[in-house]
Scaffold this motif. Structure first.
Motif, PDB file in Angstrom:
ATOM      1  N   UNK A 118       0.979  -1.288   0.170  1.00 26.10           N
ATOM      2  CA  UNK A 118      -0.541  -0.173   0.148  1.00 26.10           C
ATOM      3  C   UNK A 118       1.086   1.329   0.156  1.00 26.10           C
ATOM      4  N   UNK A 119       2.097   1.360   0.600  1.00 32.89           N
ATOM      5  CA  UNK A 119       2.773   2.817   0.721  1.00 32.89           C
ATOM      6  C   UNK A 119       3.354   2.305  -0.262  1.00 32.89           C
ATOM      7  N   UNK A 120       3.681   2.288  -1.128  1.00 32.88           N
ATOM      8  CA  UNK A 120       4.951   1.964  -2.823  1.00 32.88           C
ATOM      9  C   UNK A 120       3.435   2.018  -3.549  1.00 32.88           C
ATOM     10  N   UNK A 121       2.324   1.426  -3.375  1.00 30.06           N
ATOM     11  CA  UNK A 121       1.576   2.501  -4.336  1.00 30.06           C
ATOM     12  C   UNK A 121       1.092   3.377  -3.919  1.00 30.06           C
ATOM     13  N   UNK A 150       0.477   8.914  -5.746  1.00 28.14           N
ATOM     14  CA  UNK A 150       0.298  10.270  -5.355  1.00 28.14           C
ATOM     15  C   UNK A 150       0.391  11.388  -6.062  1.00 28.14           C
ATOM     16  N   UNK A 151       1.881  11.178  -6.700  1.00 28.77           N
ATOM     17  CA  UNK A 151       2.683  12.052  -7.301  1.00 28.77           C
ATOM     18  C   UNK A 151       2.592  11.988  -8.638  1.00 28.77           C
ATOM     19  N   UNK A 196      11.871   7.445 -15.697  1.00 28.13           N
ATOM     20  CA  UNK A 196      11.226   5.438 -15.871  1.00 28.13           C
ATOM     21  C   UNK A 196      11.129   5.308 -14.689  1.00 28.13           C
ATOM     22  N   UNK A 197      11.000   6.465 -13.241  1.00 30.42           N
ATOM     23  CA  UNK A 197      10.995   5.547 -11.987  1.00 30.42           C
ATOM     24  C   UNK A 197       9.520   5.428 -11.186  1.00 30.42           C
ATOM     25  N   UNK A 198       8.111   6.378 -12.215  1.00 29.92           N
ATOM     26  CA  UNK A 198       6.970   5.740 -11.647  1.00 29.92           C
ATOM     27  C   UNK A 198       6.942   3.973 -12.070  1.00 29.92           C
ATOM     28  N   UNK A 223       3.920  20.170  -5.307  1.00 27.71           N
ATOM     29  CA  UNK A 223       5.077  19.140  -4.818  1.00 27.71           C
ATOM     30  C   UNK A 223       5.917  17.617  -5.689  1.00 27.71           C
ATOM     31  N   UNK A 224       4.687  17.585  -6.316  1.00 28.85           N
ATOM     32  CA  UNK A 224       5.474  16.308  -7.350  1.00 28.85           C
ATOM     33  C   UNK A 224       6.135  16.508  -8.267  1.00 28.85           C
TER      34      UNK A 224
END
Length: 108
Positions: free
Chosen positions: A13-16, A21-22, A63-65, A35-36
């Motif tokens: 959940x934290x990773x999702x 969110x960003x 490509x981080x996301x 913020x993003x």
């Protein structure tokens, strides 16, 4: 995670949240978008700071996301297979979750 399903689910959940969110914030205007941008700037800075050791260019932040999403998929698949099989298969041997939990020690 000491083979604890609650802790593993919390990590998923934290990773999702860190992935979604960003990306959602980039789609809206105002302070959320700022913020993003700051977040992705920080990730690019981390890539830049560790470049000497990792030789990973800062542009990989683009490509981080996707990379984080692939990691989340692998994590969910790993947890799902361990629960389905009742353990972890490594080098052809099934290690039962009960035994793995017994030898993992306490979480804290």
């Amino acid at each position: 995670y000491r083979y604890n399903i609650v802790v593993a689910a919390g990590a998923c959940v934290g990773l999702a949240i860190q992935i979604l969110l960003p990306l959602l914030a980039l789609a809206v205007s105002g302070w959320a978008r700022g913020g993003a941008i700051v977040l992705y700037g920080a990730v690019a800075g981390l890539y830049g700071a560790s470049r000497r050791v990792t030789r990973v260019p800062s542009l990989y932040v683009l490509v981080f996301p996707l990379a984080a999403s692939l990691f989340l998929f692998a994590h969910l698949r790993s947890v799902g297979l361990a629960l389905f099989r009742g353990g972890v298969i490594w080098r052809g041997t099934l290690y039962r979750l009960k035994d793995l939990r017994a030898y993992a020690g306490s979480l804290w």
